[in-house]
Design a protein around this motif. Structure first.
Motif: not given
Length: 398
Positions: A6-8, A271-284
Motif C-alpha cells: 500500500p502507498i498512502p 523489505e527495507h528497500i521497498f519501505e524506503c521507496v514507499r515512503r519516498a513516493l508518499a512524501g512526493a
C-alpha cells in the motif's frame, strides 16, 4: 504479487518541493557538467587503464579517475579542487538562470572517505609531520569552511555520510532544511576521489569491483554476465531552492532507511528497500504507476541487481523504463548518486534519457543508450554498504 504494497496518499505527508537551479560536475570525463553530458552521450566509458591496480601492483587496471585540473591556488589536493570547482560551476550556472541567493544559504557536503590521497601522503610521505596550515586541509570541515567563505554564505553547514547513498541523502537533507525553514537555499556537493590503488584493491577482494576488464564488459547492471562495478571518481554540486527562474528539475520527495542487517550484504527480503521507496513516493505524493523511469543504483553486483529487479517487479509491475549509467561513469562511491542526479536533471531540460549501451541479454525494460523522452517522473535509488537505502523522486518542472 505486484502492487500489493500500500502507498498512502495523504496530503499531510507530502514534502515541500524544491528545484535544482544549478549544476556543477567534475568526473572521469573531465572538468565541467558539459564534459559529463558529452561523455554520457558518447556511450563510451570514462574509465582508462592506470598502473598499479589489481592483485599485482605492476598491473594496469580500469578506473574512471578524475584528471588533474582545477584551481592550482587551492593547493595540490585534487579532492579540494574538484569540490571547489563543482560548487563554483553550480553557483555560476544558477546565477545565469536567474537565481539570487536568499538571506540564508546552507551547504551540505556528501563525503565518505575524504581526501584519501592527501591522508596517504600525510602518513607515508610526510611521516605525520606537516605545517599546521597544510594539515588543516586534510580535515573534512576545511572544504566546507572554504566554500562558505568564498561565497559569503552563513547558513547551516555540515558533512553528510551514508556510504554510497551519501549524495542522495544530502539532497533529501537539503529538502528537509528548506521545509523546516533552516535555509532559503542549499548548496549540495558530493565529493569522492578515493579510487587509489590501495582502496580499490579491497573492493576487488570483496568481489564488488572489477579492474581487469573494460567497464562495458565487466559492469552490466540488469544484464547477463555482470561481474561488478568499475571504480570511478567525481565531485558534483547543485544549487537547490524553492525560488528559481529556470530550474532544471523538481525534487518531489525522498526517503532513507537502513537494513540493520550486515556491513556489506543486502538484507535478502529487500523489505527495507521497498519501505524506503514507499515512503519516498508518499512524501512526493506520487503513485507507483506514475513513475516513468527507475534510475537505478545499478552497481552491476548480483545483490544489487536482485534487489532492484525485485523492486521493479513487486512495487511497479515492471512498468518503468530502467536507466543505469555506472558502466559509463564508474561507481563514484559517495558521489555516485550526484552524478546520476546531474544526468537526470540535464536530461529533463534537453529531452533525453541516458543509460549505458546494452551489451548482453538484458531486462526487457532496460534502456539501450540514449533515448528521447524525459518528461515523466523518475525514481532515483541509491544503496550503500552497511544497509544504507535511499530513494529520491524527481520530475520535470511544471
Amino acid at each position: 504479487m505486484a502492487g500489493t504494497i500500500p502507498i498512502p496518499n495523504t496530503e499531510e505527508q507530502h514534502q515541500d518541493h524544491m528545484t535544482i537551479a544549478g549544476i556543477g560536475a567534475v568526473t572521469g570525463y573531465g572538468w565541467g557538467r558539459e564534459a559529463l553530458w558529452e561523455g554520457l552521450l558518447s556511450g563510451k566509458p570514462a574509465a582508462r587503464l592506470f598502473p598499479g591496480y589489481g592483485p599485482e601492483r605492476d598491473r594496469h587496471g580500469w578506473v574512471a579517475r578524475v584528471p588533474d585540473g582545477g584551481d592550482a591556488e587551492l593547493g595540490p589536493s585534487r579532492y579540494a579542487r574538484a569540490a571547489q570547482q563543482s560548487v563554483r560551476e553550480a553557483v555560476a550556472d544558477a546565477a545565469a538562470r536567474g537565481w539570487r541567493p536568499g538571506r540564508t544559504v546552507g551547504l551540505l557536503h556528501a563525503i565518505v572517505l575524504g581526501d584519501v590521497s592527501e591522508w596517504r601522503d600525510f602518513y607515508l610521505v610526510d611521516g605525520g609531520q606537516r605545517r599546521s596550515r597544510d594539515y588543516m586541509r586534510l580535515l573534512p570541515s576545511t572544504v566546507v569552511s572554504m566554500l562558505m567563505q568564498e561565497f559569503g554564505f552563513h547558513g547551516p553547514s555540515m558533512n553528510v555520510s551514508a556510504a554510497c547513498s551519501s549524495a542522495n541523502v544530502a539532497m533529501i537533507t537539503a529538502q528537509l532544511w528548506l521545509a523546516q525553514g533552516f535555509a532559503d537555499d542549499v548548496i549540495v556537493v558530493a565529493t569522492d576521489l578515493s579510487a587509489t590503488p590501495d582502496m580499490v584493491e579491497h573492493f576487488v577482494a570483496l568481489g564488488a569491483a572489477v579492474t581487469d576488464d573494460e567497464p562495458l564488459s565487466a559492469c552490466r547492471p540488469f544484464q547477463q554476465g555482470s561481474r561488478g562495478f568499475s571504480m570511478g571518481e567525481a565531485a558534483t554540486a547543485f544549487v537547490v531552492t524553492r525560488a528559481a527562474d529556470r530550474p532544471y528539475a523538481a525534487v518531489l520527495g525522498g526517503a532513507m532507511s537502513n537494513d540493520g542487517y550486515h556491513v556489506v550484504s543486502v538484507e535478502p527480503s529487500h523489505e527495507h528497500i521497498f519501505e524506503c521507496v514507499r515512503r519516498a513516493l508518499a512524501g512526493a505524493g506520487v503513485r507507483p504507476e506514475e513513475i516513468a523511469y527507475l534510475n537505478a543504483h545499478g552497481s552491476g553486483t548480483e545483490q544489487c541487481d536482485d534487489a532492484e529487479t525485485a523492486l521493479l517487479a513487486d512495487m511497479f509491475a515492471d512498468r518503468p523504463l530502467v536507466c543505469a549509467t555506472k558502466p559509463l561513469t564508474g561507481h563514484c562511491q559517495g558521489a555516485a548518486a550526484g552524478v546520476e542526479v546531474a544526468a537526470i536533471a540535464m536530461g529533463y531540460e534537453r529531452g533525453l534519457v541516458i543509460s549505458s549501451p546494452i551489451v548482453a541479454p538484458a531486462h526487457p525494460r532496460l534502456l539501450d543508450g540514449v533515448a528521447v523522452g524525459g518528461d515523466g517522473i523518475t525514481l532515483k535509488t541509491s544503496l550503500g554498504m552497511g544497509g544504507h537505502n535511499s530513494a529520491l523522486v524527481l520530475g520535470p518542472v511544471d
